[in-house]
Design an enzyme around this catalytic site. Structure first.
Site, PDB file in Angstrom:
ATOM      1  N   ALA A 121     -29.293  31.036  19.094  1.00 38.08           N
ATOM      2  CA  ALA A 121     -28.467  32.199  18.733  1.00 38.08           C
ATOM      3  C   ALA A 121     -27.185  31.715  18.070  1.00 38.08           C
ATOM      4  O   ALA A 121     -26.156  31.523  18.734  1.00 38.08           O
ATOM      5  CB  ALA A 121     -28.163  33.040  19.973  1.00 38.08           C
ATOM      6  N   GLY A 122     -27.274  31.478  16.762  1.00 41.52           N
ATOM      7  CA  GLY A 122     -26.112  31.056  15.992  1.00 41.52           C
ATOM      8  C   GLY A 122     -25.550  32.258  15.244  1.00 41.52           C
ATOM      9  O   GLY A 122     -24.709  32.995  15.776  1.00 41.52           O
ATOM     10  N   SER A 167     -27.111  47.656  23.382  1.00 43.37           N
ATOM     11  CA  SER A 167     -25.713  47.658  22.968  1.00 43.37           C
ATOM     12  C   SER A 167     -24.762  47.174  24.074  1.00 43.37           C
ATOM     13  O   SER A 167     -23.614  46.872  23.798  1.00 43.37           O
ATOM     14  CB  SER A 167     -25.301  49.041  22.486  1.00 43.37           C
ATOM     15  OG  SER A 167     -25.413  49.958  23.532  1.00 43.37           O
ATOM     16  N   THR A 192     -11.648  43.934   9.730  1.00 39.90           N
ATOM     17  CA  THR A 192     -12.954  43.259   9.728  1.00 39.90           C
ATOM     18  C   THR A 192     -13.277  42.748   8.323  1.00 39.90           C
ATOM     19  O   THR A 192     -13.677  41.594   8.136  1.00 39.90           O
ATOM     20  CB  THR A 192     -14.052  44.235  10.206  1.00 39.90           C
ATOM     21  OG1 THR A 192     -13.700  44.689  11.506  1.00 39.90           O
ATOM     22  CG2 THR A 192     -15.410  43.575  10.246  1.00 39.90           C
ATOM     23  N   GLU A 244     -17.491  29.872  12.970  1.00 37.87           N
ATOM     24  CA  GLU A 244     -16.926  31.239  13.083  1.00 37.87           C
ATOM     25  C   GLU A 244     -17.643  32.222  12.153  1.00 37.87           C
ATOM     26  O   GLU A 244     -17.035  33.141  11.597  1.00 37.87           O
ATOM     27  CB  GLU A 244     -15.413  31.237  12.899  1.00 37.87           C
ATOM     28  CG  GLU A 244     -14.753  30.582  14.106  1.00 37.87           C
ATOM     29  CD  GLU A 244     -13.319  30.930  14.355  1.00 37.87           C
ATOM     30  OE1 GLU A 244     -12.871  32.004  13.938  1.00 37.87           O
ATOM     31  OE2 GLU A 244     -12.631  30.111  14.988  1.00 37.87           O
ATOM     32  N   GLY A 245     -18.933  31.988  12.007  1.00 43.85           N
ATOM     33  CA  GLY A 245     -19.769  32.837  11.160  1.00 43.85           C
ATOM     34  C   GLY A 245     -19.932  32.213   9.801  1.00 43.85           C
ATOM     35  O   GLY A 245     -18.935  31.979   9.102  1.00 43.85           O
ATOM     36  N   GLN A 303     -22.334  33.188   4.480  1.00 44.25           N
ATOM     37  CA  GLN A 303     -23.345  34.209   4.132  1.00 44.25           C
ATOM     38  C   GLN A 303     -23.157  35.428   5.057  1.00 44.25           C
ATOM     39  O   GLN A 303     -23.228  36.572   4.598  1.00 44.25           O
ATOM     40  CB  GLN A 303     -24.758  33.622   4.285  1.00 44.25           C
ATOM     41  CG  GLN A 303     -25.159  32.633   3.200  1.00 44.25           C
ATOM     42  CD  GLN A 303     -24.394  31.310   3.246  1.00 44.25           C
ATOM     43  OE1 GLN A 303     -23.920  30.881   4.294  1.00 44.25           O
ATOM     44  NE2 GLN A 303     -24.275  30.665   2.094  1.00 44.25           N
TER      45      GLN A 303
HETATM   46  N1  CAA Z   1     -15.443  44.963  16.084  1.00 48.97           N
HETATM   47  C1  CAA Z   1     -15.871  45.663  17.161  1.00 48.97           C
HETATM   48  N2  CAA Z   1     -17.176  45.969  17.369  1.00 48.97           N
HETATM   49  C2  CAA Z   1     -18.058  45.531  16.473  1.00 48.97           C
HETATM   50  C3  CAA Z   1     -17.683  44.792  15.330  1.00 48.97           C
HETATM   51  C4  CAA Z   1     -16.309  44.509  15.149  1.00 48.97           C
HETATM   52  N3  CAA Z   1     -15.870  43.811  14.089  1.00 48.97           N
HETATM   53  N4  CAA Z   1     -18.791  44.478  14.626  1.00 48.97           N
HETATM   54  C5  CAA Z   1     -19.832  45.022  15.272  1.00 48.97           C
HETATM   55  N5  CAA Z   1     -19.376  45.642  16.393  1.00 48.97           N
HETATM   56  C6  CAA Z   1     -20.172  46.395  17.367  1.00 48.97           C
HETATM   57  C7  CAA Z   1     -20.944  47.476  16.656  1.00 48.97           C
HETATM   58  O1  CAA Z   1     -20.179  48.658  16.535  1.00 48.97           O
HETATM   59  C8  CAA Z   1     -22.142  47.675  17.546  1.00 48.97           C
HETATM   60  O2  CAA Z   1     -21.773  48.493  18.640  1.00 48.97           O
HETATM   61  P1  CAA Z   1     -22.777  49.635  19.214  1.00 48.97           P
HETATM   62  O3  CAA Z   1     -23.978  48.889  19.719  1.00 48.97           O
HETATM   63  O4  CAA Z   1     -21.995  50.321  20.263  1.00 48.97           O
HETATM   64  O5  CAA Z   1     -23.132  50.484  18.028  1.00 48.97           O
HETATM   65  C9  CAA Z   1     -22.397  46.277  18.097  1.00 48.97           C
HETATM   66  O6  CAA Z   1     -21.163  45.554  17.952  1.00 48.97           O
HETATM   67  C10 CAA Z   1     -23.491  45.543  17.361  1.00 48.97           C
HETATM   68  O7  CAA Z   1     -23.127  45.501  15.983  1.00 48.97           O
HETATM   69  P2  CAA Z   1     -24.139  45.075  14.837  1.00 48.97           P
HETATM   70  O8  CAA Z   1     -25.376  45.924  14.946  1.00 48.97           O
HETATM   71  O9  CAA Z   1     -23.405  45.041  13.548  1.00 48.97           O
HETATM   72  O10 CAA Z   1     -24.520  43.599  15.304  1.00 48.97           O
HETATM   73  P3  CAA Z   1     -25.517  42.567  14.657  1.00 48.97           P
HETATM   74  O11 CAA Z   1     -26.408  42.052  15.708  1.00 48.97           O
HETATM   75  O12 CAA Z   1     -26.105  43.106  13.389  1.00 48.97           O
HETATM   76  O13 CAA Z   1     -24.537  41.316  14.313  1.00 48.97           O
HETATM   77  C11 CAA Z   1     -23.058  40.036  13.002  1.00 48.97           C
HETATM   78  C12 CAA Z   1     -23.465  41.415  13.524  1.00 48.97           C
HETATM   79  C13 CAA Z   1     -21.878  40.337  12.074  1.00 48.97           C
HETATM   80  C14 CAA Z   1     -24.147  39.333  12.234  1.00 48.97           C
HETATM   81  C15 CAA Z   1     -22.603  39.153  14.190  1.00 48.97           C
HETATM   82  O14 CAA Z   1     -23.701  38.763  15.002  1.00 48.97           O
HETATM   83  C16 CAA Z   1     -21.871  37.918  13.740  1.00 48.97           C
HETATM   84  O15 CAA Z   1     -20.677  37.959  13.465  1.00 48.97           O
HETATM   85  N6  CAA Z   1     -22.573  36.743  13.684  1.00 48.97           N
HETATM   86  C17 CAA Z   1     -21.937  35.478  13.424  1.00 48.97           C
HETATM   87  C18 CAA Z   1     -21.646  34.784  14.738  1.00 48.97           C
HETATM   88  C19 CAA Z   1     -20.411  33.974  14.671  1.00 48.97           C
HETATM   89  O16 CAA Z   1     -19.474  34.260  13.957  1.00 48.97           O
HETATM   90  N7  CAA Z   1     -20.383  32.944  15.492  1.00 48.97           N
HETATM   91  C20 CAA Z   1     -19.230  32.120  15.571  1.00 48.97           C
HETATM   92  C21 CAA Z   1     -19.258  31.293  16.806  1.00 48.97           C
HETATM   93  S1  CAA Z   1     -17.668  30.739  17.257  1.00 48.97           S
HETATM   94  C22 CAA Z   1     -17.370  29.318  16.402  1.00 48.97           C
HETATM   95  O17 CAA Z   1     -18.078  28.936  15.517  1.00 48.97           O
HETATM   96  C23 CAA Z   1     -16.085  28.682  16.759  1.00 48.97           C
HETATM   97  C24 CAA Z   1     -15.922  27.262  16.546  1.00 48.97           C
HETATM   98  O18 CAA Z   1     -16.780  26.428  16.770  1.00 48.97           O
HETATM   99  C25 CAA Z   1     -14.604  26.818  16.120  1.00 48.97           C
END
Ligand code: CAA
Length: 414
Positions: A130-131, A178, A316, A366-367, A370
């Site tokens: 789960a990345g 959710s 966002t 941090e995502g 893409q």
């Molecule tokens: N703020 C608040 N809520 C949010 C939101 C936001 N920006 N974005 C989505 N949500 C909520 C939605 O409203 C939704 O809520 P409900 O179920 O109540 O409707 C819920 O979250 C699910 O939203 P999505 O259907 O959009 O979710 P998704 O499964 O399609 O995923 C995604 C969205 C943008 C792809 C997300 O999974 C994502 O950001 N993925 C990337 C992961 C990431 O960034 N990982 C980083 C790890 S940390 C790291 O890397 C740090 C390090 O090492 C330094």
């Protein structure tokens, strides 16, 4: 409304960070990159100068200088060393879930310790399977009496082992889509918690990136962020909105640092009887690099200002834009800088190749970029739902139900 607000206080912290970067970080950057070890003297400098409290509000023991200040600090540190930039920024990433979703008691308990630097904090979201699809995580937590019992493992925990606090995202309700995930605070030293794999990395080598394992880890029920289960994914997303400008600032810092080395080298290196900097081909590269850095910085500060002003409609999108744009610029500019150094750039005698290695991860963590572009596009589509002024030119039925776009996207993906 487009604006950038930089306070006097933010400029003060930028100065403090620049001093730490030049006096403590830059001189040891190559050594710890080579050793792949965390420099304790840098951590001490962060504590002594108060930098770790920059983004934490005053009521919770910080300086309350905000996200613009955080970004300016991260840029300065990353300009000297990308690893030390993220070693600092990840404390903001780990603490934002507390700020975003913690109870008043949790904020008062944990944040002052982070602000003073007594405890560093890491963010445990990603897993092996789960990345990008963070919501697909498998790490579980179940409530037993007045304790949460956590089982599973997390991947790519930056600052793992160095940090004392870990914001851990785990599945607490597998039946609800959710409300599956919750965030729980785990302290280093809790029985069953361990750091298993310290990664051997291409870049940001001085900061540890590890696997964190949870084997029947028991923590008090009170460690559940916000006191109610099921809000972890939203808190993670809102956290990333606040933290992504910080990674973007890391990109700006790396690009700025590489540009400074490149222009200095071009002014000293002679070929064909003249300095590189006097050649049109080099000026073309340097001019383009500098323009990109300045554009990236502007976007980062715009996104960070949106966070500080709590511009909820824009955060966002701007956070994703800044992360995507600035880290792509970091990769382009650091690669061009290596090119300007020529054969010397490829060797480790000069500090420049490290910038290119450090930059690569900024496009991934941090995502991925893409994912950022997808987030931007999703927000654009939402905004387009209110483009009534275009009705006359494009028949309304072609775009009035913007949800259809997401349905089509989901169908295409399945
Ligand atoms: N703020 C608040 N809520 C949010 C939101 C936001 N920006 N974005 C989505 N949500 C909520 C939605 O409203 C939704 O809520 P409900 O179920 O109540 O409707 C819920 O979250 C699910 O939203 P999505 O259907 O959009 O979710 P998704 O499964 O399609 O995923 C995604 C969205 C943008 C792809 C997300 O999974 C994502 O950001 N993925 C990337 C992961 C990431 O960034 N990982 C980083 C790890 S940390 C790291 O890397 C740090 C390090 O090492 C330094």
């Amino acid at each position: 409304m487009s604006q950038i607000v930089i306070t006097e206080e933010a400029l003060h912290w930028q100065e403090v960070a620049r001093k730490v970067a030049e006096e403590v970080v830059r001189p040891i950057a190559a050594k710890y990159d080579d050793l792949q070890e965390y420099p304790e003297e840098v951590r001490q400098a962060y504590i002594d100068t108060g930098l770790l409290g920059v983004w934490i509000p005053k009521e919770y023991g910080g300086h309350g200088a905000g996200t613009v200040a955080l970004c300016l600090v991260v840029e300065e540190l990353s300009r000297a060393c990308g690893a030390m930039g993220v070693a600092f920024a990840v404390n903001a990433l780990g603490s934002f879930p507390i700020l975003v979703g913690g109870t008043e008691e949790q904020k008062k308990d944990w944040l002052p310790q982070i602000a003073k630097g007594e405890k560093m904090i890491a963010f445990c979201l990603s897993e092996k399977f789960a990345g990008s699809d963070a919501g697909g995580m498998r790490c579980q937590a179940r409530l037993e009496g007045d304790e949460w019992v956590i089982n599973g493992e997390k991947k790519w925990t930056t600052n793992g082992g160095v940090a004392s606090f870990y914001t851990v995202f785990a599945v607490t309700d597998d039946k609800s889509r959710s409300r599956r995930i919750s965030a729980i605070m785990v302290e280093k030293g809790t029985p069953g918690f361990s750091v298993k794999k310290i990664e051997n990395k291409m870049g940001i080598r001085a900061v540890p990136v590890v696997e964190t394992h949870f084997d029947n880890v028991r923590v008090p029920a009170a460690n559940l962020l916000g006191g109610r289960p099921g809000y972890g994914f939203k808190h993670a997303m809102a956290t990333l909105d606040k933290a992504r400008p910080g990674v973007a600032a890391q990109g700006v810092g790396l690009a700025q640092g590489a540009l400074e080395y490149a222009v200095t080298y071009a002014m000293r290196r002679e070929q064909f009887g003249k300095k590189l900097a006097s050649m049109g081909v080099m000026q073309d590269m340097l001019g383009s690099m500098a323009s990109k850095v300045e554009a990236a910085r502007g976007l980062v500060l715009r996104a960070a200002t949106a966070v500080d002003l709590n511009d909820t409609a824009q955060i966002t999108k701007l956070a994703a834009m800044s992360k995507n744009f600035a880290t792509d610029v970091a990769m382009e500019v650091t690669t061009d800088a290596v090119q300007i150094f020529g054969g010397y750039g490829f060797m480790k005698d000069y500090p420049i190749e490290k910038y290119m290695r450090d930059a690569k991860i900024t496009q991934i963590y941090e995502g991925t970029n893409q994912i950022q572009r997808m987030v931007v596009a999703r927000n654009l589509v939402r905004e387009a739902a209110s483009f009534d002024f275009l009705n006359e030119y494009i028949p309304v039925e072609t775009y009035e139900n913007y949800q259809a776009v997401f349905e089509e996207e989901a169908t295409a993906d399945s």
